[in-house]
Design a protein around this motif. Structure first.
Motif, mmCIF file in Angstrom:
data_model
loop_
_atom_site.group_PDB
_atom_site.id
_atom_site.type_symbol
_atom_site.label_atom_id
_atom_site.label_comp_id
_atom_site.label_asym_id
_atom_site.label_seq_id
_atom_site.Cartn_x
_atom_site.Cartn_y
_atom_site.Cartn_z
ATOM 1 N N ALA A 1 1.252 4.117 -2.958
ATOM 2 C CA ALA A 1 0.861 5.492 -2.661
ATOM 3 C C ALA A 1 2.056 6.451 -2.773
ATOM 4 O O ALA A 1 1.997 7.575 -2.261
ATOM 5 C CB ALA A 1 0.236 5.556 -1.271
ATOM 6 N N ASN A 2 3.132 6.006 -3.428
ATOM 7 C CA ASN A 2 4.315 6.857 -3.629
ATOM 8 C C ASN A 2 5.005 7.285 -2.341
ATOM 9 O O ASN A 2 5.630 8.349 -2.286
ATOM 10 C CB ASN A 2 3.967 8.115 -4.435
ATOM 11 N N ALA B 1 0.839 -1.210 0.000
ATOM 12 C CA ALA B 1 0.000 0.000 0.000
ATOM 13 C C ALA B 1 0.870 1.255 0.000
ATOM 14 O O ALA B 1 0.561 2.227 -0.688
ATOM 15 C CB ALA B 1 -0.914 -0.007 1.216
ATOM 16 N N HIS B 2 1.957 1.233 0.757
ATOM 17 C CA HIS B 2 2.813 2.424 0.815
ATOM 18 C C HIS B 2 3.540 2.670 -0.500
ATOM 19 O O HIS B 2 3.645 3.790 -0.958
ATOM 20 C CB HIS B 2 3.805 2.322 1.985
ATOM 21 N N CYS C 1 1.110 11.378 8.376
ATOM 22 C CA CYS C 1 0.084 11.089 7.368
ATOM 23 C C CYS C 1 -1.186 10.501 7.972
ATOM 24 O O CYS C 1 -2.267 10.749 7.480
ATOM 25 C CB CYS C 1 0.626 10.151 6.310
#
Ligand code: HEC
Ligand code: HEC
Ligand code: HEC
Ligand code: HEC
Ligand code: HEC
Ligand code: HEC
Ligand code: HEC
Ligand code: HEC
Ligand code: HEC
Ligand code: HEC
Length: 318
Positions: A139-140, A135-136, A171
């Motif tokens: 998400a760049n 996921a990280h 975040c």
């Protein structure tokens, strides 16, 4: 004889592959990241760099990385710089001070993917094994959002912050708020971290959990909830988060809802009258709002809510 030789050949081929992987990792094409580095080579000595970058060189030399590089990889200080910033000959040869920056690889200008590739030369295993597709990564998010490598900012893991949670909160602000609720696991007391349950580098489970499933992750520390139980409560076996909010809540024991509402999300029509209106009929039952908060409501009788090992504990009352 022939067989023995080919077996040996296979064996040594296998050894060759594994050892070369350990040493090299995947290579970075520096010329592709910055065309000025096409054909550039290692520049010689760190002494030449001291004139202009003394601060960074000294602070880097005090990091764990610098020590690991030396001990584990046998890299000199200059070779260390080059493993993340590319070969330095073009940078050193550039006469124009103002153009020097453009003749090396700066993390200020490259993409998140390029940054990650640079770190992954040496980190594609163990904790970062499932980074790709995580996921990280999708998400760049890049390694340098959580780790700082140029100076020692924390005792462990080159974290950008002594408290690794704070990196997450930049975040995931909602999680900080949840952690501050009255019922919570000891994260804000620093006895646990987000990484107690999550691998921020990726995992095989949903939600970056460190074990194969949500319940397995909880069992790491709450083994007694694993069972087996003589009488199982189905939602407990299935998913702890059907009743608990893992990041904190304002209800007893981090429950998602207060009693008896929680139980009644699933048990609306049961053996005894236990709807919200009828519950006052039950001794120590749901009753008024006040007692809902303080009292245990349904749990007064169904106290073995995670399952029972008592021969007559079928209703979780003992
Ligand atoms: C004559 C001065 C000078 C020398 C010598 C020098 N540099 Fe630089 N370096 C610079 C300047 C100027 C920049 C651009 C700084 C900027 O853009 O903020 C720079 C930028 C860099 C950067 C990029 C920093 C970033 O992320 O933006 C790295 C890495 C670097 N130098 C490493 C080295 C190394 C290693 C050596 C020795 C082989 C070296 N430099 C020698 C002046 C020098
Ligand atoms: C493990 C990878 C790595 C190594 C090794 C490394 N750097 Fe860096 N360097 C980075 C990253 C990442 C940044 C960006 C830091 C940030 O987040 O501001 C950086 C930033 C810099 C900067 C610019 C800082 C700024 O804000 O202008 C300089 C100069 C620099 N490095 C020089 C060096 C020198 C000299 C060495 C060797 C002694 C070295 N680096 C070794 C990864 C590395
Ligand atoms: C979202 C934040 C975050 C990002 C992005 C991130 N890390 Fe981490 N990293 C952490 C945390 C938190 C830990 C501490 C884990 C623990 O305590 O188990 C850690 C630990 C590590 C460790 C040490 C593991 C150990 O065994 O002690 C390495 C190596 C590492 N990270 C490399 C990377 C690399 C390489 C990248 C980029 C591909 C990266 N990290 C991206 C947060 C992050
Ligand atoms: C040239 C190889 C190399 C590169 C490139 C590299 N590392 Fe490392 N890193 C190591 C080695 C070796 C260790 C020691 C731990 C080990 O053997 O796994 C280490 C350890 C770490 C640790 C754990 C430190 C601790 O306190 O235990 C983190 C975090 C980390 N690296 C992050 C990064 C990040 C972020 C980058 C990119 C900016 C990066 N590394 C690039 C070789 C490298
Ligand atoms: C630079 C911003 C950033 C930082 C720092 C960051 N995250 Fe994330 N994280 C994101 C983004 C963006 C997503 C994807 C959100 C989405 O898809 O809705 C995400 C997703 C997640 C997810 C959900 C994964 C999934 O499968 O849906 C978890 C769990 C998570 N992050 C944990 C952490 C932890 C733990 C840390 C600190 C170690 C951290 N994050 C630090 C930006 C960040
Ligand atoms: C006790 C284990 C545990 C700890 C500690 C933990 N989480 Fe989670 N997290 C979970 C579980 C389980 C999920 C799965 C979805 C759910 O139940 O909310 C999750 C889901 C998430 C998600 C994705 C879904 C969403 O709600 O957005 C993010 C982002 C996240 N966690 C961030 C964090 C951060 C940041 C921390 C540290 C402050 C943290 N988590 C600490 C267990 C944990
Ligand atoms: C790394 C260890 C660890 C993991 C993993 C873990 N917990 Fe915990 N949990 C704790 C600790 C420590 C406490 C506090 C115990 C105490 O105060 O006696 C706690 C307390 C709790 C409590 C009681 C909170 C209260 O306010 O009384 C609940 C409920 C709970 N955990 C649920 C979960 C769930 C659900 C998961 C999986 C998503 C999980 N835990 C994963 C360590 C962990
Ligand atoms: C059906 C709802 C439900 C499910 C599902 C559930 N719990 Fe609970 N849990 C509760 C209730 C209600 C309490 C409060 C018990 C009390 O106060 O007597 C509680 C309390 C706890 C506590 C703190 C008190 C104690 O018994 O140690 C922990 C830890 C805990 N649960 C862990 C878990 C774990 C781990 C799972 C998943 C395996 C899980 N729970 C699944 C309802 C549930
Ligand atoms: C997520 C849904 C869910 C929640 C929330 C839930 N349960 Fe259950 N419960 C079930 C299921 C499913 C069964 C199994 C029913 C069956 O086997 O017919 C069950 C069984 C039971 C049984 C045994 C009944 C029987 O027929 O064997 C009792 C007693 C019970 N639950 C009490 C509670 C109490 C008290 C709460 C609140 C703390 C609660 N439950 C919360 C889903 C839930
Ligand atoms: C005064 C004690 C008491 C309280 C309070 C109580 N129960 Fe019960 N409950 C029982 C007993 C005793 C049984 C089992 C009766 C039997 O097996 O003959 C039972 C049975 C059940 C069953 C199984 C019924 C069936 O249809 O098989 C469920 C589900 C249940 N209770 C849920 C709840 C819920 C939800 C609450 C809170 C709203 C609650 N109970 C409050 C004592 C209580």
């Amino acid at each position: 004889m022939f067989r023995a030789i080919s077996a040996l050949g296979l064996l040594s081929a296998a050894l060759f592959i594994s050892s070369s992987q350990v040493q090299a990792g995947s290579k970075v094409d520096w010329g592709k990241i910055n065309p000025r580095l096409n054909g550039a080579t290692s520049s010689g000595s760190i002494k030449g760099c001291l004139d202009c970058h003394e601060d960074y060189i000294k602070s880097f030399a005090r990091t764990k990385h610098a020590q690991f590089y030396k001990k584990k990889l046998g890299k000199s200080l200059l070779e260390s710089c080059e493993s993340c910033h590319g070969p330095m000959s073009a940078h050193v040869a550039e006469p124009d001070f103002a153009k020097k920056g453009a003749a090396t690889v700066s993390f200020k200008t490259i993409s998140p993917q390029q940054k990650n590739r640079i770190c992954q030369q040496c980190h594609e295993k163990q904790v970062t094994l499932h980074w790709r597709g995580s996921a990280h990564e999708m998400a760049n998010v890049s390694c340098d959002k959580c780790h700082y490598v140029m100076a020692r900012k924390s005792k462990r893991q080159l974290s950008i912050n002594e408290d690794s949670k704070k990196a997450c909160f930049t975040c995931h602000q909602d999680k900080r708020a949840r952690m501050l609720r009255s019922a919570h696991m000891p994260l804000r007391e620093n006895k646990m971290s987000c990484a107690s349950c999550h691998n921020p580098h990726g995992s095989l489970a949903p939600n970056l959990l460190i074990k194969a499933s949500l319940n397995e992750t909880c069992y790491i520390c709450h083994q007694e909830k694993r069972g087996p139980m003589l009488w199982e409560h189905a939602p407990v076996r299935e998913d702890c988060s059907s009743c608990h909010d893992s990041h904190g809540s304002n209800h007893l024991s981090m429950l998602k809802l207060k009693q008896p509402y929680l139980c009644q999300t699933c048990h609306s029509n049961v053996f005894h009258p236990s709807t919200l209106f009828d519950a006052t009929e039950l001794p120590g039952g749901a009753g008024t709002a006040r007692r809902d908060i303080l009292g245990k409501s349904c749990l007064n009788c169904h106290s073995r809510i995670h399952g029972s090992n008592h021969p007559s504990g079928v209703r979780f009352t003992r």
